[in-house]
Design a protein around this motif. Structure first.
Motif, PDB file in Angstrom:
ATOM      1  N   THR A 131       2.047   0.630   1.775  1.00  0.00           N
ATOM      2  CA  THR A 131       2.997   0.559   0.577  1.00  0.00           C
ATOM      3  C   THR A 131       2.671   1.964  -0.785  1.00  0.00           C
ATOM      4  N   LEU A 132       1.487   2.084  -0.205  1.00  0.00           N
ATOM      5  CA  LEU A 132       0.603   3.075  -1.814  1.00  0.00           C
ATOM      6  C   LEU A 132       0.681   4.373  -1.784  1.00  0.00           C
ATOM      7  N   LEU A 133       0.427   4.892  -0.054  1.00  0.00           N
ATOM      8  CA  LEU A 133       0.381   6.164   0.408  1.00  0.00           C
ATOM      9  C   LEU A 133       1.289   6.860   0.092  1.00  0.00           C
ATOM     10  N   HIS A 180     -15.756  -7.866  -3.001  1.00  0.00           N
ATOM     11  CA  HIS A 180     -15.494  -6.866  -4.252  1.00  0.00           C
ATOM     12  C   HIS A 180     -14.128  -6.577  -4.177  1.00  0.00           C
ATOM     13  N   GLN A 181     -13.585  -8.154  -4.254  1.00  0.00           N
ATOM     14  CA  GLN A 181     -11.932  -8.036  -5.075  1.00  0.00           C
ATOM     15  C   GLN A 181     -11.954  -7.373  -5.670  1.00  0.00           C
ATOM     16  N   LYS A 182     -12.651  -7.379  -6.899  1.00  0.00           N
ATOM     17  CA  LYS A 182     -12.191  -6.893  -7.879  1.00  0.00           C
ATOM     18  C   LYS A 182     -12.038  -4.886  -7.688  1.00  0.00           C
ATOM     19  N   VAL A 183     -13.372  -4.255  -7.167  1.00  0.00           N
ATOM     20  CA  VAL A 183     -13.211  -3.186  -6.935  1.00  0.00           C
ATOM     21  C   VAL A 183     -11.773  -2.413  -6.191  1.00  0.00           C
ATOM     22  N   LEU A 184     -11.568  -3.331  -5.764  1.00  0.00           N
ATOM     23  CA  LEU A 184      -9.760  -2.919  -4.613  1.00  0.00           C
ATOM     24  C   LEU A 184      -8.829  -3.245  -4.963  1.00  0.00           C
ATOM     25  N   GLY A 185      -8.878  -4.073  -6.322  1.00  0.00           N
ATOM     26  CA  GLY A 185      -7.944  -4.201  -7.386  1.00  0.00           C
ATOM     27  C   GLY A 185      -7.509  -2.961  -8.287  1.00  0.00           C
ATOM     28  N   LEU A 186      -8.949  -2.344  -8.482  1.00  0.00           N
ATOM     29  CA  LEU A 186      -9.453  -1.907  -9.334  1.00  0.00           C
ATOM     30  C   LEU A 186      -8.233  -0.699  -8.473  1.00  0.00           C
ATOM     31  N   LEU A 187      -8.659  -0.159  -7.335  1.00  0.00           N
ATOM     32  CA  LEU A 187      -7.986   1.187  -7.295  1.00  0.00           C
ATOM     33  C   LEU A 187      -6.287   0.709  -6.703  1.00  0.00           C
ATOM     34  N   ILE A 188      -6.113   0.036  -6.848  1.00  0.00           N
ATOM     35  CA  ILE A 188      -4.471  -0.500  -6.158  1.00  0.00           C
ATOM     36  C   ILE A 188      -3.728  -0.232  -7.826  1.00  0.00           C
ATOM     37  N   LEU A 189      -5.111  -0.462  -8.955  1.00  0.00           N
ATOM     38  CA  LEU A 189      -3.751  -0.493  -9.750  1.00  0.00           C
ATOM     39  C   LEU A 189      -3.967   1.235 -10.371  1.00  0.00           C
ATOM     40  N   LEU A 190      -5.435   2.091 -10.009  1.00  0.00           N
ATOM     41  CA  LEU A 190      -4.842   2.945 -10.217  1.00  0.00           C
ATOM     42  C   LEU A 190      -3.816   4.398  -9.272  1.00  0.00           C
ATOM     43  N   ALA A 191      -3.512   3.553  -8.010  1.00  0.00           N
ATOM     44  CA  ALA A 191      -3.030   3.683  -7.459  1.00  0.00           C
ATOM     45  C   ALA A 191      -1.528   3.908  -7.920  1.00  0.00           C
ATOM     46  N   TYR A 192      -1.157   2.532  -8.537  1.00  0.00           N
ATOM     47  CA  TYR A 192       0.014   1.958  -8.926  1.00  0.00           C
ATOM     48  C   TYR A 192       0.681   2.809 -10.060  1.00  0.00           C
ATOM     49  N   PHE A 193      -0.298   3.382 -10.879  1.00  0.00           N
ATOM     50  CA  PHE A 193      -0.390   3.891 -12.493  1.00  0.00           C
ATOM     51  C   PHE A 193      -0.331   5.728 -11.929  1.00  0.00           C
ATOM     52  N   LEU A 194      -0.997   5.985 -10.913  1.00  0.00           N
ATOM     53  CA  LEU A 194      -0.419   7.447 -10.455  1.00  0.00           C
ATOM     54  C   LEU A 194       0.620   7.086 -10.013  1.00  0.00           C
ATOM     55  N   VAL A 195       1.508   6.378  -9.760  1.00  0.00           N
ATOM     56  CA  VAL A 195       2.576   6.552  -8.733  1.00  0.00           C
ATOM     57  C   VAL A 195       3.270   6.442 -10.113  1.00  0.00           C
ATOM     58  N   THR A 204       2.180  -7.945  -7.622  1.00  0.00           N
ATOM     59  CA  THR A 204       1.070  -8.830  -6.572  1.00  0.00           C
ATOM     60  C   THR A 204      -0.071  -9.055  -6.154  1.00  0.00           C
ATOM     61  N   MET A 205      -0.419  -7.477  -5.807  1.00  0.00           N
ATOM     62  CA  MET A 205      -1.555  -7.435  -5.544  1.00  0.00           C
ATOM     63  C   MET A 205      -2.932  -7.172  -6.423  1.00  0.00           C
ATOM     64  N   ILE A 206      -2.284  -6.876  -7.774  1.00  0.00           N
ATOM     65  CA  ILE A 206      -2.615  -6.457  -8.923  1.00  0.00           C
ATOM     66  C   ILE A 206      -3.150  -7.944  -9.391  1.00  0.00           C
ATOM     67  N   SER A 207      -2.371  -8.893  -9.878  1.00  0.00           N
ATOM     68  CA  SER A 207      -2.501 -10.154  -9.753  1.00  0.00           C
ATOM     69  C   SER A 207      -3.395 -11.112  -9.359  1.00  0.00           C
ATOM     70  N   ALA A 208      -3.141 -10.641  -8.230  1.00  0.00           N
ATOM     71  CA  ALA A 208      -3.983 -11.667  -7.600  1.00  0.00           C
ATOM     72  C   ALA A 208      -5.257 -11.348  -7.528  1.00  0.00           C
ATOM     73  N   LEU A 209      -5.735  -9.908  -7.344  1.00  0.00           N
ATOM     74  CA  LEU A 209      -7.507  -9.297  -7.357  1.00  0.00           C
ATOM     75  C   LEU A 209      -7.758  -9.112  -8.861  1.00  0.00           C
ATOM     76  N   LEU A 210      -7.070  -9.141  -9.882  1.00  0.00           N
ATOM     77  CA  LEU A 210      -7.984  -8.651 -11.305  1.00  0.00           C
ATOM     78  C   LEU A 210      -7.710 -10.066 -12.757  1.00  0.00           C
ATOM     79  N   ALA A 211      -6.628 -10.204 -12.334  1.00  0.00           N
ATOM     80  CA  ALA A 211      -6.213 -11.241 -12.950  1.00  0.00           C
ATOM     81  C   ALA A 211      -6.754 -13.195 -12.193  1.00  0.00           C
ATOM     82  N   GLY A 212      -6.734 -13.533 -11.097  1.00  0.00           N
ATOM     83  CA  GLY A 212      -7.080 -14.103  -9.967  1.00  0.00           C
ATOM     84  C   GLY A 212      -5.665 -15.023 -10.380  1.00  0.00           C
ATOM     85  N   ASP A 213      -5.129 -14.626 -10.114  1.00  0.00           N
ATOM     86  CA  ASP A 213      -3.279 -15.519  -9.842  1.00  0.00           C
ATOM     87  C   ASP A 213      -3.162 -15.161  -8.831  1.00  0.00           C
TER      88      ASP A 213
END
Length: 316
Positions: A281-283, A24-39, A81-90
């Motif tokens: 990092t995120l909390l 479920h890497q995409k789900v984790l990526g979306l959660l990190i993306l959401l957290a980053y957006f809120l920050v 870096t995490m969003i790129s690896a999880l959502l873009a596969g880069d």
């Protein structure tokens, strides 16, 4: 490979593999993306509110702006870096990009620690010595303290980055979820233990030097509040102190957990280490702007004015 004849790195890029075994890497990526957006949203809102209202150009709000800027820098260095690896596969990152993100990440970590110390100092003076607050902590002094904290972080990270940049790298693999000093040291073809002396010294300075001072500052605040006459607003002062202590614990708690687990001899596996790294990092960057926006009446009132134009009365 002999370090005597080595004068630079020998890889052009790294591959981030810390997420490879996770489902479920995409789900984790979306959660990190959401957290980053809120920050970005919450920290940006705090900076916008303070910058656009001259009445908020005071020491405490300068410190809030500084903490917001640190949060954005700290989170961006890892989250992208995490969003790129999880959502873009880069999962490929160039050597110099990895080094620069490592520098930015740890610079954010050090300056966040110092920013929390400065905010504890501000609250201690404001509550324990309210009559002399305006003369002890002036805008120029607070600005100089902020600049000094950044210079301390930059100086520390210059040495750490020079060490990491001077190592030979035998494998272009980062087993963690983004570029930080431990991941780069473990990717090099040297015995990693001697190279952890500098970060260990910095960690001891933050945990043994800064954290007890912050705790003592809030203990001093509590003692001052308890000495106040009962007819004064004890409840509000306790609420303010407690809300300001929440960001401190969100920053130090993951670090304390890591230290305690190490002390009792419990070794975390790679997944657990990466999970703790993501949380640490995120909390803090999520909690900091939320607490200072919701618990600071002036910022909350000004933000409502911006959102709803003239429908909200200005604060007094």
């Amino acid at each position: 490979m002999s370090l005597l004849n080595f004068s630079g790195h020998n890889v052009a890029e790294f591959t981030i593999t810390g997420f490879d075994h996770l489902p479920h890497q995409k789900v984790l990526g979306l959660l990190i993306l959401l957290a980053y957006f809120l920050v970005l949203l919450c920290s940006g809102a705090n900076v916008l509110v303070v910058a656009t209202d001259r009445r908020l150009h005071r020491p405490m709000y300068l410190l809030i702006c500084n903490l917001a800027a640190v949060d954005v820098m700290f989170t961006t260095s890892a989250s992208t870096t995490m969003i790129s690896a999880l959502l873009a596969g880069d999962k490929i990152i160039s050597y110099y990009s990895c080094i620069s993100r490592m520098y930015t990440y740890h610079l954010g970590d050090i300056t966040q620690c110092l920013a929390l110390s400065l905010m504890a100092l501000d609250r201690t003076v404001a509550i324990s010595r309210p009559l002399s607050y305006s003369t002890v902590l002036t805008n120029p002094r607070v600005f100089m303290l902020i600049v000094l904290s950044w210079f301390v972080g930059i100086g520390c990270m210059w040495k750490v980055t020079a060490v990491a940049d001077g190592l030979p790298y035998c494998q272009p693999i980062i087993r963690y979820v983004f570029c930080d000093y431990p991941s780069l040291i473990r990717a090099s073809c040297v015995n990693p233990e001697p190279y952890f002396q500098i970060p260990t010294i910095l960690a001891v300075w933050m945990m043994v030097g800064q954290f007890p001072l912050i705790v003592l500052s809030y203990v001093s605040i509590v003692c001052t509040v308890l000495r106040l006459p009962k007819n004064q607003n004890r409840k509000q002062l306790f609420k303010t102190a407690a809300s300001h202590f929440i960001p401190v614990m969100s920053y130090y708690f993951p670090k304390l957990v890591s230290v305690l687990l190490t002390r009792i001899g419990l070794r975390l596996n790679l997944t657990e280490r990466n999970a703790l790294l993501i949380v640490s990092t995120l909390l803090p960057s999520l909690i900091n702007p939320t607490v200072y926006c919701l618990q600071t009446k002036e910022i909350r009132s000004r933000l409502l004015q911006i959102l709803f134009k003239n429908t909200v009365a200005p604060f007094k």
